[in-house]
Design a protein around this motif. Structure first.
Motif, short mmCIF file in Angstrom:
data_model
loop_
_atom_site.label_atom_id
_atom_site.label_comp_id
_atom_site.label_asym_id
_atom_site.label_seq_id
_atom_site.Cartn_x
_atom_site.Cartn_y
_atom_site.Cartn_z
N GLN A 162 19.71 67.95 60.30
CA GLN A 162 20.30 66.65 60.83
C GLN A 162 19.24 65.65 60.46
OE1 GLN A 162 23.29 66.00 61.78
NE2 GLN A 162 24.15 68.04 62.18
N PRO A 163 19.53 64.50 60.07
CA PRO A 163 18.34 63.15 60.31
C PRO A 163 17.87 63.18 61.52
CG PRO A 163 20.60 62.40 59.36
CD PRO A 163 20.82 63.85 59.89
N ALA A 164 16.54 62.79 61.34
CA ALA A 164 15.69 62.83 62.72
C ALA A 164 16.19 61.77 63.57
CB ALA A 164 14.12 62.44 62.35
N ASP A 165 16.64 60.71 63.39
CA ASP A 165 17.09 59.83 64.36
C ASP A 165 18.27 60.32 64.78
OD1 ASP A 165 18.19 59.59 61.86
OD2 ASP A 165 18.39 57.19 62.13
N LYS A 166 19.32 60.86 64.24
CA LYS A 166 20.59 61.48 64.81
C LYS A 166 20.05 62.65 65.62
CE LYS A 166 24.90 63.51 63.50
NZ LYS A 166 25.80 63.89 62.36
N ALA A 167 19.27 63.57 65.33
CA ALA A 167 18.65 64.66 66.11
C ALA A 167 18.28 64.23 67.39
CB ALA A 167 17.44 65.66 65.25
N VAL A 168 17.57 63.04 67.48
CA VAL A 168 17.02 62.43 68.88
C VAL A 168 18.29 62.22 69.47
CG1 VAL A 168 15.71 60.59 69.90
CG2 VAL A 168 14.75 61.93 67.95
N ALA A 169 19.41 61.60 69.14
CA ALA A 169 20.27 61.22 69.76
C ALA A 169 21.11 62.39 70.50
CB ALA A 169 21.31 60.27 69.05
N SER A 212 12.42 56.62 58.84
CA SER A 212 13.91 56.46 58.67
C SER A 212 14.54 57.30 57.66
CB SER A 212 14.52 55.19 58.48
OG SER A 212 13.64 54.98 57.12
N ARG A 213 13.76 58.16 56.72
CA ARG A 213 14.12 59.02 55.91
C ARG A 213 13.88 60.39 56.19
NH1 ARG A 213 11.75 57.93 50.56
NH2 ARG A 213 13.50 59.24 50.15
N LEU A 214 13.37 60.75 57.60
CA LEU A 214 13.01 62.20 57.54
C LEU A 214 14.40 62.84 58.13
CD1 LEU A 214 9.91 61.56 59.99
CD2 LEU A 214 10.15 62.37 57.54
N TYR A 215 14.26 64.26 58.04
CA TYR A 215 15.19 65.09 58.36
C TYR A 215 14.79 66.36 58.87
CZ TYR A 215 15.47 67.97 53.97
OH TYR A 215 15.13 68.86 53.15
N VAL A 216 15.46 67.06 59.72
CA VAL A 216 14.87 68.36 60.29
C VAL A 216 15.32 69.55 59.14
CG1 VAL A 216 15.00 70.05 61.98
CG2 VAL A 216 15.42 67.79 62.54
N ALA A 217 14.27 69.68 58.43
CA ALA A 217 14.25 70.76 57.31
C ALA A 217 14.09 72.40 57.98
CB ALA A 217 13.04 70.68 56.56
N GLU A 218 13.42 72.43 58.86
CA GLU A 218 13.11 73.81 59.59
C GLU A 218 13.26 73.61 60.87
OE1 GLU A 218 10.04 76.42 57.81
OE2 GLU A 218 10.29 75.28 55.67
N ALA A 219 13.85 74.69 61.86
CA ALA A 219 13.51 74.43 63.16
C ALA A 219 13.85 76.19 63.62
CB ALA A 219 14.84 73.78 63.77
N HIS A 220 12.74 76.42 64.31
CA HIS A 220 13.02 78.23 64.65
C HIS A 220 12.05 78.07 65.81
CE1 HIS A 220 9.47 78.04 61.58
NE2 HIS A 220 9.03 78.90 62.48
N VAL A 221 12.30 79.45 66.45
CA VAL A 221 11.89 79.58 67.54
C VAL A 221 11.56 81.02 67.62
CG1 VAL A 221 14.11 79.99 68.91
CG2 VAL A 221 12.04 79.67 70.35
N ALA A 222 10.28 81.33 68.42
CA ALA A 222 9.91 82.91 68.19
C ALA A 222 9.40 83.47 69.68
CB ALA A 222 8.38 83.07 67.43
N PRO A 223 9.69 84.33 69.96
CA PRO A 223 9.44 84.73 71.71
C PRO A 223 7.72 84.73 71.76
CG PRO A 223 10.08 86.66 70.23
CD PRO A 223 10.47 85.55 69.46
N GLY A 224 7.26 84.48 72.97
CA GLY A 224 6.14 84.28 73.45
C GLY A 224 5.88 85.69 74.29
N PRO A 225 4.87 85.52 74.87
CA PRO A 225 4.61 86.72 75.74
C PRO A 225 5.57 86.55 77.00
CG PRO A 225 2.75 85.12 76.04
CD PRO A 225 3.70 84.63 74.71
N ILE A 226 5.83 87.56 77.56
CA ILE A 226 6.74 88.00 78.88
C ILE A 226 6.04 88.04 80.09
CG2 ILE A 226 8.58 89.14 79.80
CD1 ILE A 226 9.31 90.03 76.97
N LEU A 227 6.32 87.03 81.04
CA LEU A 227 5.75 87.19 82.34
C LEU A 227 6.41 88.08 82.97
CD1 LEU A 227 5.12 83.38 83.04
CD2 LEU A 227 3.59 84.73 81.94
N LYS A 228 6.02 89.19 83.64
CA LYS A 228 6.64 90.39 84.34
C LYS A 228 6.40 90.12 85.87
CE LYS A 228 6.28 93.30 80.53
NZ LYS A 228 5.79 92.55 79.60
#
Length: 112
Positions: free
Chosen positions: A27-34, A67-83
């Protein structure tokens, strides 16, 4: 050229963050913020912070047109688990896993 931003050790499950990231990818960055502003998910707040940080990095460090930016990559990785331990009946104990996430966003400029 690409602008990156990363948030590490965010105290929310990666599974919940992934749902939100799927909404703003490509998505375009301004649309992603919305989209993030009006989506009722807990993960929207940290993702919004990362997105705004990436936009600021693009503008201030790389002299890119916001104004010309878009979200090219978006990913999430698991971090450490609080037990944690939850006491149960008859002396038993159940484990509670409090999951953390590492959120990464990459913004690029659109080609003409």
């Amino acid at each position: 050229m690409e602008a990156k931003a990363k948030a590490t050790y965010v105290r929310i499950s990666p599974r919940k963050v992934k749902i939100v990231l799927d909404l703003i990818r490509k998505q375009p960055a301004d649309k992603a913020v919305a989209i993030l502003k009006y989506t009722p998910k807990a993960a929207c707040e940290p993702v919004s912070k990362v997105l705004k940080s990436a936009m600021a990095n693009a503008e201030n460090n790389l002299n890119m047109d916001v104004s010309r930016l878009y979200v090219a990559e978006a990913h999430v990785a698991p971090g450490p688990i609080l037990k944690r331990i939850q006491p149960r009946a008859q002396g038993r104990a159940y484990r509670i896993n409090k999951r953390t996430s590492h959120i990464t966003l990459v913004l690029r400029e659109m080609e003409d």
